[in-house]
Structure formats: structure tokens, C-alpha cells
Design a protein around this motif. Structure first.
Motif, PDB file in Angstrom:
ATOM      1  N   GLU A  15       0.886  -1.270  -0.154  1.00  0.00           N
ATOM      2  CA  GLU A  15      -0.013   0.098  -0.145  1.00  0.00           C
ATOM      3  C   GLU A  15       1.001   1.172  -0.121  1.00  0.00           C
ATOM      4  O   GLU A  15       0.540   2.233  -0.541  1.00  0.00           O
ATOM      5  CB  GLU A  15      -1.047   0.008   1.251  1.00  0.00           C
ATOM      6  CG  GLU A  15      -1.918  -1.046   1.189  1.00  0.00           C
ATOM      7  CD  GLU A  15      -3.043  -1.056   0.351  1.00  0.00           C
ATOM      8  OE1 GLU A  15      -2.838   0.326  -0.336  1.00  0.00           O
ATOM      9  OE2 GLU A  15      -3.674  -1.717  -0.091  1.00  0.00           O
ATOM     10  N   ALA A  16       1.992   1.297   0.677  1.00  0.00           N
ATOM     11  CA  ALA A  16       2.782   2.494   0.746  1.00  0.00           C
ATOM     12  C   ALA A  16       3.367   2.614  -0.646  1.00  0.00           C
ATOM     13  O   ALA A  16       3.572   3.714  -1.057  1.00  0.00           O
ATOM     14  CB  ALA A  16       3.953   2.148   1.861  1.00  0.00           C
ATOM     15  N   ILE A  17       3.763   1.827  -1.195  1.00  0.00           N
ATOM     16  CA  ILE A  17       4.398   1.843  -2.675  1.00  0.00           C
ATOM     17  C   ILE A  17       3.225   2.395  -3.682  1.00  0.00           C
ATOM     18  O   ILE A  17       3.482   3.048  -4.521  1.00  0.00           O
ATOM     19  CB  ILE A  17       4.811   0.301  -3.116  1.00  0.00           C
ATOM     20  CG1 ILE A  17       6.165   0.113  -2.339  1.00  0.00           C
ATOM     21  CG2 ILE A  17       5.352   0.728  -4.500  1.00  0.00           C
ATOM     22  CD1 ILE A  17       6.547  -1.306  -2.446  1.00  0.00           C
ATOM     23  N   LEU A  18       2.112   1.865  -3.444  1.00  0.00           N
ATOM     24  CA  LEU A  18       0.992   2.238  -4.372  1.00  0.00           C
ATOM     25  C   LEU A  18       0.606   3.726  -3.930  1.00  0.00           C
ATOM     26  O   LEU A  18       0.326   4.444  -5.005  1.00  0.00           O
ATOM     27  CB  LEU A  18      -0.222   1.378  -4.178  1.00  0.00           C
ATOM     28  CG  LEU A  18      -0.187  -0.044  -4.878  1.00  0.00           C
ATOM     29  CD1 LEU A  18      -1.195  -0.990  -4.141  1.00  0.00           C
ATOM     30  CD2 LEU A  18      -0.313   0.168  -6.261  1.00  0.00           C
ATOM     31  N   ARG A  19       0.673   3.996  -2.766  1.00  0.00           N
ATOM     32  CA  ARG A  19       0.207   5.636  -2.449  1.00  0.00           C
ATOM     33  C   ARG A  19       1.563   6.590  -2.940  1.00  0.00           C
ATOM     34  O   ARG A  19       1.302   7.299  -3.634  1.00  0.00           O
ATOM     35  CB  ARG A  19       0.438   5.598  -1.036  1.00  0.00           C
ATOM     36  CG  ARG A  19      -1.028   5.428  -0.164  1.00  0.00           C
ATOM     37  CD  ARG A  19      -0.881   5.705   1.192  1.00  0.00           C
ATOM     38  NE  ARG A  19       0.008   5.165   1.954  1.00  0.00           N
ATOM     39  CZ  ARG A  19      -0.450   4.018   2.631  1.00  0.00           C
ATOM     40  NH1 ARG A  19      -1.654   3.726   2.509  1.00  0.00           N
ATOM     41  NH2 ARG A  19       0.469   3.508   3.514  1.00  0.00           N
ATOM     42  N   ARG A  20       2.574   5.864  -3.138  1.00  0.00           N
ATOM     43  CA  ARG A  20       3.998   6.493  -3.508  1.00  0.00           C
ATOM     44  C   ARG A  20       3.757   6.759  -5.202  1.00  0.00           C
ATOM     45  O   ARG A  20       4.023   7.974  -5.711  1.00  0.00           O
ATOM     46  CB  ARG A  20       5.255   6.158  -3.127  1.00  0.00           C
ATOM     47  CG  ARG A  20       6.411   6.711  -3.982  1.00  0.00           C
ATOM     48  CD  ARG A  20       6.621   8.093  -3.275  1.00  0.00           C
ATOM     49  NE  ARG A  20       7.628   8.566  -3.960  1.00  0.00           N
ATOM     50  CZ  ARG A  20       9.217   8.213  -3.882  1.00  0.00           C
ATOM     51  NH1 ARG A  20       9.433   7.462  -3.076  1.00  0.00           N
ATOM     52  NH2 ARG A  20       9.887   9.072  -4.680  1.00  0.00           N
ATOM     53  N   ALA A  21       3.498   5.536  -5.683  1.00  0.00           N
ATOM     54  CA  ALA A  21       3.246   5.411  -7.269  1.00  0.00           C
ATOM     55  C   ALA A  21       2.192   6.680  -7.429  1.00  0.00           C
ATOM     56  O   ALA A  21       2.225   7.242  -8.829  1.00  0.00           O
ATOM     57  CB  ALA A  21       2.886   4.236  -7.817  1.00  0.00           C
ATOM     58  N   ALA A  22       1.130   6.618  -6.659  1.00  0.00           N
ATOM     59  CA  ALA A  22      -0.152   7.674  -7.298  1.00  0.00           C
ATOM     60  C   ALA A  22       0.348   9.048  -7.143  1.00  0.00           C
ATOM     61  O   ALA A  22      -0.222  10.116  -7.808  1.00  0.00           O
ATOM     62  CB  ALA A  22      -1.115   7.502  -6.157  1.00  0.00           C
ATOM     63  N   LEU A  23       1.478   9.491  -6.583  1.00  0.00           N
ATOM     64  CA  LEU A  23       2.040  10.653  -6.429  1.00  0.00           C
ATOM     65  C   LEU A  23       2.639  11.278  -7.858  1.00  0.00           C
ATOM     66  O   LEU A  23       2.571  12.551  -8.071  1.00  0.00           O
ATOM     67  CB  LEU A  23       2.965  10.825  -5.480  1.00  0.00           C
ATOM     68  CG  LEU A  23       2.497  10.696  -3.823  1.00  0.00           C
ATOM     69  CD1 LEU A  23       3.743  10.811  -3.125  1.00  0.00           C
ATOM     70  CD2 LEU A  23       1.350  11.631  -3.590  1.00  0.00           C
ATOM     71  N   ASP A  24       2.887  10.242  -8.745  1.00  0.00           N
ATOM     72  CA  ASP A  24       3.518  10.328  -9.973  1.00  0.00           C
ATOM     73  C   ASP A  24       4.565  11.444  -9.882  1.00  0.00           C
ATOM     74  O   ASP A  24       4.625  12.556 -10.515  1.00  0.00           O
ATOM     75  CB  ASP A  24       2.502  11.106 -10.951  1.00  0.00           C
ATOM     76  CG  ASP A  24       2.954  10.836 -12.490  1.00  0.00           C
ATOM     77  OD1 ASP A  24       3.655  10.268 -12.796  1.00  0.00           O
ATOM     78  OD2 ASP A  24       2.227  11.796 -13.254  1.00  0.00           O
ATOM     79  N   ASP A  25       5.775  11.262  -9.010  1.00  0.00           N
ATOM     80  CA  ASP A  25       6.585  12.139  -8.664  1.00  0.00           C
ATOM     81  C   ASP A  25       7.999  11.637  -9.346  1.00  0.00           C
ATOM     82  O   ASP A  25       9.059  12.257  -9.077  1.00  0.00           O
ATOM     83  CB  ASP A  25       7.097  12.087  -7.130  1.00  0.00           C
ATOM     84  CG  ASP A  25       7.268  10.929  -6.465  1.00  0.00           C
ATOM     85  OD1 ASP A  25       7.345  10.135  -7.355  1.00  0.00           O
ATOM     86  OD2 ASP A  25       7.546  10.925  -5.415  1.00  0.00           O
ATOM     87  N   GLY A  26       7.774  10.689 -10.285  1.00  0.00           N
ATOM     88  CA  GLY A  26       8.921  10.412 -11.039  1.00  0.00           C
ATOM     89  C   GLY A  26       9.727   9.232 -10.792  1.00  0.00           C
ATOM     90  O   GLY A  26      10.601   8.706 -11.311  1.00  0.00           O
ATOM     91  N   MET A  27       9.200   8.532  -9.452  1.00  0.00           N
ATOM     92  CA  MET A  27       9.455   7.220  -9.242  1.00  0.00           C
ATOM     93  C   MET A  27       9.246   5.976 -10.165  1.00  0.00           C
ATOM     94  O   MET A  27       8.315   6.201 -10.687  1.00  0.00           O
ATOM     95  CB  MET A  27       9.311   6.890  -7.833  1.00  0.00           C
ATOM     96  CG  MET A  27       9.590   5.313  -7.430  1.00  0.00           C
ATOM     97  SD  MET A  27       8.557   4.879  -5.905  1.00  0.00           S
ATOM     98  CE  MET A  27       6.785   4.333  -6.597  1.00  0.00           C
ATOM     99  N   GLU A  28      10.314   5.340 -10.759  1.00  0.00           N
ATOM    100  CA  GLU A  28      10.047   4.194 -11.524  1.00  0.00           C
ATOM    101  C   GLU A  28      10.043   2.852 -10.904  1.00  0.00           C
ATOM    102  O   GLU A  28      11.246   2.614 -10.101  1.00  0.00           O
ATOM    103  CB  GLU A  28      10.779   4.359 -12.755  1.00  0.00           C
ATOM    104  CG  GLU A  28      10.604   5.818 -13.574  1.00  0.00           C
ATOM    105  CD  GLU A  28      11.635   5.572 -14.846  1.00  0.00           C
ATOM    106  OE1 GLU A  28      12.017   4.831 -15.283  1.00  0.00           O
ATOM    107  OE2 GLU A  28      11.479   6.887 -15.584  1.00  0.00           O
TER     108      GLU A  28
END
Length: 262
Positions: free
Chosen positions: A158-171
Motif C-alpha cells: 500500500e505504501a508503494i502504491l500511495r507513492r506511485a499515485a503521487l506521480d513524482d518520477g519514481m519508476e
């Protein structure tokens, strides 16, 4: 100044700021300390330096930081990130005396992004791809939990999904065999800096030593270069450190996390 010293200076100046915690939901300040709160009940303590503080002052900061997190019942774990090149008298002893436990020491690795982009031959049946969909991210998270010896945690996913939802450049990148993820890692371009970080590298035991992690690292480095980043940094285990050293990254210091758990 040696190249290693230049890299370490860039690391301290560019990365030990708010750039270190892009997904923080709150940040409080205590002297030079940044008391960060992440989703999922995670606290994180970091700083650029301790300003030459005495052991007595550092002990006071540790006690006050821990009291801050204890006062929030939602916080279940706190990481205090230490670096081997910091002047921090008494810090290790004070952390241990306050219920923190030391985790594995890792090497801070830095080097030119272009040095990591070489083509690597993959074993038969292995393919690489960047993932963005929830089922893939959950499968990646579960594999990483297993490789790191942890119980598979929906909270981590869930933490990774929340981070991915930010669309802040993480791949997020994975290596697969017959539809099963055998290796994974993420790329984190750091806005406003020369750096991109490579993190979370994990490979199933039966697939190690075959160039898969190296190929996954090259894919992430190529993505970093495309984004205009010139330097790669990573906190590396003794498994990944020699791989990065062979391709030009330097061990500029060490980092040891200390964990407190409620």
C-alpha cells in the motif's frame, strides 16, 4: 579534493535535505533533525549534519525525538538514519540505550550514471520491464518482502502504491521469468539535483549471480540518463556493492539504520 570526496560533498549538500523524503506526509524540526512521518505509521529521523553538537546535546535530541513519535499512537516504527562520516559523539550508544536496534550497515555508493548503462546479456527466458499497474506492484512488493526475510505485508504494498499515485518520477522495474518476478528495484530521480537513486534491489536466491540485478540496474541507469541525471547513488548491501564498484561507483561512506518499534 578526491573524486570520492567530491561525490560525498555533493551527497551531503544535495540529498540530505527535503529531497531525501519526497513522500513525507509531515516534517517537524528539532534542532538540525528532521522528524519525518510517512504513511503506514513510519517515522524517520535524518539531518544534514549535527553542527558539532556534544554527546549531551545529542542524547537530549534522541530522547525528545523518541518522545515525539511515542506521543502519536499511529507510529509503529521509527528509523534513525546514521552515516559513518558524520561527527556524532555518543549517538550510537544513546540510540541503543533508548530502545533502538542497529540494522545492517550498508555502503553509500555514488558514481556516473552513464557508467552503469552497458548492455548486459540476460539468462534465457528473463525479460525486463517497467511496471505501473497495481497487481504488478503488489507482486513486486511481496517478492521483495520474501527476499528480505520479512512477512509479506499488504502495508508495504500500500505504501508503494500511495507513492506511485503521487506521480513524482519514481519508476518501478522488474525482471521476470515465465510471468513470475525474480528481481526488482526502483529508480528515484531527485528533483533539483544531479542525482537519481537506485533502491529496493532484490533478487530471488536461485537467480543470483546470473547478471539479472546488473541488467536491472543498467535499465534504471538508462532511464536516469534519459531524465538528465548524471549521478547515481545507492545504499548497497555487500551483495550489490561489488557489482556497482565494477562499473565505476565509489564507496564514499556507510549508513546504518537504527530502528525503534512500538
Amino acid at each position: 579534493m578526491t573524486l570520492s570526496e567530491e561525490f560525498l560533498t555533493a551527497y551531503d549538500r544535495q540529498l540530505r535535505t527535503d529531497a531525501e523524503t519526497p513522500s513525507a506526509i509531515a516534517v517537524e524540526h528539532l534542532g538540525p533533525l528532521r522528524l519525518v512521518t510517512f504513511a503506514g505509521g513510519r517515522g524517520f529521523v535524518t539531518y544534514q549534519d549535527l553542527g558539532g553538537a556534544s554527546a549531551q546535546t545529542i542524547a537530549q535530541w534522541v530522547a525528545e525525538a523518541l518522545a515525539f513519535y511515542r506521543s502519536d499512537p499511529a507510529i509503529v516504527r521509527v528509523e534513525w538514519k546514521t552515516r559513518g562520516h558524520d561527527y556524532a559523539p555518543g549517538l550510537r550508544e544513546t540510540l541503543l540505550a533508548n530502545g533502538f536496534e542497529a540494522d545492517e550497515t550498508e555502503s553509500i555508493m555514488i558514481g556516473p550514471a552513464g557508467a552503469l548503462t552497458a548492455d548486459v546479456r540476460l539468462p534465457p527466458g528473463i525479460s525486463l520491464r517497467r511496471i505501473t499497474e497495481e497487481p504488478d506492484i503488489r507482486a513486486m512488493s511481496a517478492m521483495q518482502d520474501e527476499v528480505f526475510g520479512d512477512a509479506v505485508s499488504a502495508g508495504n504494498a500500500e505504501a508503494i502504491l500511495r507513492r506511485a499515485a503521487l506521480d513524482d518520477g519514481m519508476e518501478l522495474w522488474v525482471a521476470e521469468h515465465e510471468g513470475s518476478i525474480v528481481s526488482a528495484g526502483r529508480l528515484e530521480p531527485v528533483p533539483g539535483t544531479e542525482f537519481a537513486g537506485i533502491w529496493g534491489g532484490a533478487t530471488r536466491a536461485g537467480w543470483r549471480g546470473q547478471g539479472i540485478y546488473r541488467a536491472l540496474t543498467a535499465a534504471r541507469a538508462r532511464a536516469a540518463v534519459t531524465l538528465g541525471k548524471t549521478l547515481i547513488h545507492s545504499d548497497s548491501t555487500e551483495y550489490s556493492r561489488p557489482i556497482l564498484e565494477r562499473y565505476g561507483l565509489l564507496r564514499v561512506s556507510t549508513t546504518t539504520p537504527y530502528y525503534w518499534r512500538r
